[in-house]
Design a protein around this motif. Structure first.
Motif, PDB file in Angstrom:
ATOM      1  N   ASP A  75      20.025  28.147  10.046  1.00  0.00           N
ATOM      2  CA  ASP A  75      20.866  26.961   9.800  1.00  0.00           C
ATOM      3  C   ASP A  75      22.331  27.343   9.724  1.00  0.00           C
ATOM      4  O   ASP A  75      23.190  26.714  10.340  1.00  0.00           O
ATOM      5  CB  ASP A  75      20.472  26.288   8.481  1.00  0.00           C
ATOM      6  CG  ASP A  75      19.042  25.799   8.473  1.00  0.00           C
ATOM      7  OD1 ASP A  75      18.445  25.685   9.556  1.00  0.00           O
ATOM      8  OD2 ASP A  75      18.523  25.542   7.375  1.00  0.00           O
ATOM      9  N   LYS A  76      22.611  28.369   8.958  1.00  0.00           N
ATOM     10  CA  LYS A  76      23.992  28.780   8.748  1.00  0.00           C
ATOM     11  C   LYS A  76      24.617  29.324  10.031  1.00  0.00           C
ATOM     12  O   LYS A  76      25.788  29.064  10.322  1.00  0.00           O
ATOM     13  CB  LYS A  76      24.074  29.791   7.605  1.00  0.00           C
ATOM     14  CG  LYS A  76      23.875  29.117   6.248  1.00  0.00           C
ATOM     15  CD  LYS A  76      23.541  30.089   5.173  1.00  0.00           C
ATOM     16  CE  LYS A  76      23.239  29.439   3.836  1.00  0.00           C
ATOM     17  NZ  LYS A  76      22.546  28.177   3.854  1.00  0.00           N
ATOM     18  N   LEU A  77      23.849  30.067  10.810  1.00  0.00           N
ATOM     19  CA  LEU A  77      24.353  30.568  12.088  1.00  0.00           C
ATOM     20  C   LEU A  77      24.696  29.410  13.031  1.00  0.00           C
ATOM     21  O   LEU A  77      25.746  29.420  13.684  1.00  0.00           O
ATOM     22  CB  LEU A  77      23.327  31.493  12.747  1.00  0.00           C
ATOM     23  CG  LEU A  77      23.144  32.869  12.133  1.00  0.00           C
ATOM     24  CD1 LEU A  77      21.975  33.600  12.802  1.00  0.00           C
ATOM     25  CD2 LEU A  77      24.416  33.688  12.245  1.00  0.00           C
ATOM     26  N   LEU A  78      23.804  28.430  13.103  1.00  0.00           N
ATOM     27  CA  LEU A  78      24.031  27.288  13.987  1.00  0.00           C
ATOM     28  C   LEU A  78      25.274  26.514  13.565  1.00  0.00           C
ATOM     29  O   LEU A  78      26.150  26.230  14.393  1.00  0.00           O
ATOM     30  CB  LEU A  78      22.802  26.373  13.998  1.00  0.00           C
ATOM     31  CG  LEU A  78      22.894  25.122  14.868  1.00  0.00           C
ATOM     32  CD1 LEU A  78      23.014  25.501  16.343  1.00  0.00           C
ATOM     33  CD2 LEU A  78      21.673  24.235  14.643  1.00  0.00           C
ATOM     34  N   VAL A  79      25.371  26.179  12.297  1.00  0.00           N
ATOM     35  CA  VAL A  79      26.515  25.399  11.806  1.00  0.00           C
ATOM     36  C   VAL A  79      27.809  26.180  11.959  1.00  0.00           C
ATOM     37  O   VAL A  79      28.810  25.654  12.459  1.00  0.00           O
ATOM     38  CB  VAL A  79      26.291  24.968  10.335  1.00  0.00           C
ATOM     39  CG1 VAL A  79      27.570  24.418   9.716  1.00  0.00           C
ATOM     40  CG2 VAL A  79      25.179  23.935  10.258  1.00  0.00           C
ATOM     41  N   ALA A  80      27.814  27.448  11.549  1.00  0.00           N
ATOM     42  CA  ALA A  80      29.035  28.252  11.633  1.00  0.00           C
ATOM     43  C   ALA A  80      29.484  28.417  13.078  1.00  0.00           C
ATOM     44  O   ALA A  80      30.683  28.280  13.386  1.00  0.00           O
ATOM     45  CB  ALA A  80      28.810  29.617  10.977  1.00  0.00           C
ATOM     46  N   ALA A  81      28.555  28.701  13.976  1.00  0.00           N
ATOM     47  CA  ALA A  81      28.913  28.884  15.382  1.00  0.00           C
ATOM     48  C   ALA A  81      29.519  27.613  15.967  1.00  0.00           C
ATOM     49  O   ALA A  81      30.563  27.664  16.631  1.00  0.00           O
ATOM     50  CB  ALA A  81      27.686  29.313  16.187  1.00  0.00           C
ATOM     51  N   VAL A  82      28.899  26.481  15.706  1.00  0.00           N
ATOM     52  CA  VAL A  82      29.396  25.224  16.277  1.00  0.00           C
ATOM     53  C   VAL A  82      30.746  24.858  15.657  1.00  0.00           C
ATOM     54  O   VAL A  82      31.662  24.436  16.368  1.00  0.00           O
ATOM     55  CB  VAL A  82      28.349  24.097  16.118  1.00  0.00           C
ATOM     56  CG1 VAL A  82      28.936  22.747  16.468  1.00  0.00           C
ATOM     57  CG2 VAL A  82      27.137  24.389  17.000  1.00  0.00           C
ATOM     58  N   LEU A  83      30.889  25.026  14.342  1.00  0.00           N
ATOM     59  CA  LEU A  83      32.186  24.739  13.717  1.00  0.00           C
ATOM     60  C   LEU A  83      33.295  25.595  14.329  1.00  0.00           C
ATOM     61  O   LEU A  83      34.362  25.080  14.687  1.00  0.00           O
ATOM     62  CB  LEU A  83      32.121  25.002  12.209  1.00  0.00           C
ATOM     63  CG  LEU A  83      31.587  23.881  11.326  1.00  0.00           C
ATOM     64  CD1 LEU A  83      31.426  24.369   9.895  1.00  0.00           C
ATOM     65  CD2 LEU A  83      32.493  22.661  11.374  1.00  0.00           C
ATOM     66  N   LEU A  84      33.044  26.888  14.447  1.00  0.00           N
ATOM     67  CA  LEU A  84      34.063  27.782  15.000  1.00  0.00           C
ATOM     68  C   LEU A  84      34.383  27.439  16.452  1.00  0.00           C
ATOM     69  O   LEU A  84      35.548  27.474  16.872  1.00  0.00           O
ATOM     70  CB  LEU A  84      33.618  29.235  14.868  1.00  0.00           C
ATOM     71  CG  LEU A  84      33.566  29.766  13.430  1.00  0.00           C
ATOM     72  CD1 LEU A  84      32.939  31.149  13.392  1.00  0.00           C
ATOM     73  CD2 LEU A  84      34.953  29.783  12.810  1.00  0.00           C
ATOM     74  N   LEU A  85      33.370  27.097  17.219  1.00  0.00           N
ATOM     75  CA  LEU A  85      33.600  26.721  18.616  1.00  0.00           C
ATOM     76  C   LEU A  85      34.386  25.422  18.729  1.00  0.00           C
ATOM     77  O   LEU A  85      35.278  25.296  19.569  1.00  0.00           O
ATOM     78  CB  LEU A  85      32.270  26.600  19.360  1.00  0.00           C
ATOM     79  CG  LEU A  85      31.629  27.940  19.682  1.00  0.00           C
ATOM     80  CD1 LEU A  85      30.160  27.778  19.995  1.00  0.00           C
ATOM     81  CD2 LEU A  85      32.357  28.594  20.840  1.00  0.00           C
ATOM     82  N   LEU A  86      34.076  24.452  17.859  1.00  0.00           N
ATOM     83  CA  LEU A  86      34.804  23.183  17.885  1.00  0.00           C
ATOM     84  C   LEU A  86      36.272  23.385  17.508  1.00  0.00           C
ATOM     85  O   LEU A  86      37.155  22.710  18.039  1.00  0.00           O
ATOM     86  CB  LEU A  86      34.134  22.162  16.963  1.00  0.00           C
ATOM     87  CG  LEU A  86      32.783  21.640  17.455  1.00  0.00           C
ATOM     88  CD1 LEU A  86      32.095  20.821  16.371  1.00  0.00           C
ATOM     89  CD2 LEU A  86      32.935  20.826  18.739  1.00  0.00           C
ATOM     90  N   VAL A  87      36.533  24.321  16.602  1.00  0.00           N
ATOM     91  CA  VAL A  87      37.917  24.673  16.285  1.00  0.00           C
ATOM     92  C   VAL A  87      38.553  25.352  17.499  1.00  0.00           C
ATOM     93  O   VAL A  87      39.684  25.036  17.882  1.00  0.00           O
ATOM     94  CB  VAL A  87      37.981  25.584  15.033  1.00  0.00           C
ATOM     95  CG1 VAL A  87      39.385  26.177  14.868  1.00  0.00           C
ATOM     96  CG2 VAL A  87      37.577  24.809  13.783  1.00  0.00           C
TER      97      VAL A  87
END
Length: 194
Positions: A75-87
């Motif tokens: 969960d944390k990998l998915l959320v962190a990766a997508v947040l960082l990519l969206l930034v």
């Protein structure tokens, strides 16, 4: 253990991250709408596996220590990766970086706290409010993945950013709750050791 269905679903969530990442990087080209919607669909499927893997593990009695460890990590990998990519692709900018930062910091804090407490054989079960936070967070990220390629009559990015702020608020509340519960265990263990 690795081959039971709940664990395979959890592993599929991790496997989806590089594909979603690649799609988000290509989402600015000629086929931006198709790529963004494909990334959103894959992200949605990955997010749904989060609900499904736990349910299947309980109903099929296939819970495992490996699954209990891997599920929150995925969960944390998915959320962190997508947040960082969206930034990185400027879908989260300016003041809206604040909720993204709050969410990332909370995830690190809770992960560290859970890891420490696991060494003392204390578990930190997920609260109902934390489940709501995760749901709102996933929906908000889905809207932000689609971004400006969504229907013109719907403020897709605005809905995503509003959801991100709501998720960040719930993140602060649940993070504080986890922190205080964890500190009670830490303090009581320290007193018992004196």
């Amino acid at each position: 253990m690795l081959t039971n269905l709940p664990n395979l679903l959890t592993l599929s969530r991790i496997a989806a991250i590089p594909i979603i990442s690649a799609l988000l990087f290509w989402s600015g080209g000629r086929d931006a709408a198709l790529v963004s919607w494909t990334a959103c669909a894959l992200f949605t499927l990955a997010a749904l596996t989060d609900m499904l893997d736990g349910y299947l593990a309980r109903t099929r009695r296939e819970t495992s220590r490996f699954g209990q460890f891997l599920d929150p990590v995925a969960d944390k990998l998915l959320v962190a990766a997508v947040l960082l990519l969206l930034v990185g692709i400027d879908r989260i900018i300016g003041v809206h970086l604040v909720p993204a930062l709050v969410i990332l910091c909370r995830e690190i804090l809770v992960s560290g706290l859970r890891e420490f407490l696991a060494g003392t054989r204390v578990s930190m079960p997920v609260t109902q409010l934390a489940k709501w936070k995760t749901t709102i967070q996933m929906v908000a990220l889905g809207f932000l993945i689609v971004g400006d390629t969504g229907p013109h009559w719907l403020p897709v990015s605005g809905i995503g950013l509003a959801g991100l702020w709501i998720a960040a608020l719930l993140t602060l509340i649940t993070g504080y709750d986890y922190f205080m519960r964890g500190m009670r265990h830490i303090v009581s263990d320290q007193r018992a050791g004196e």
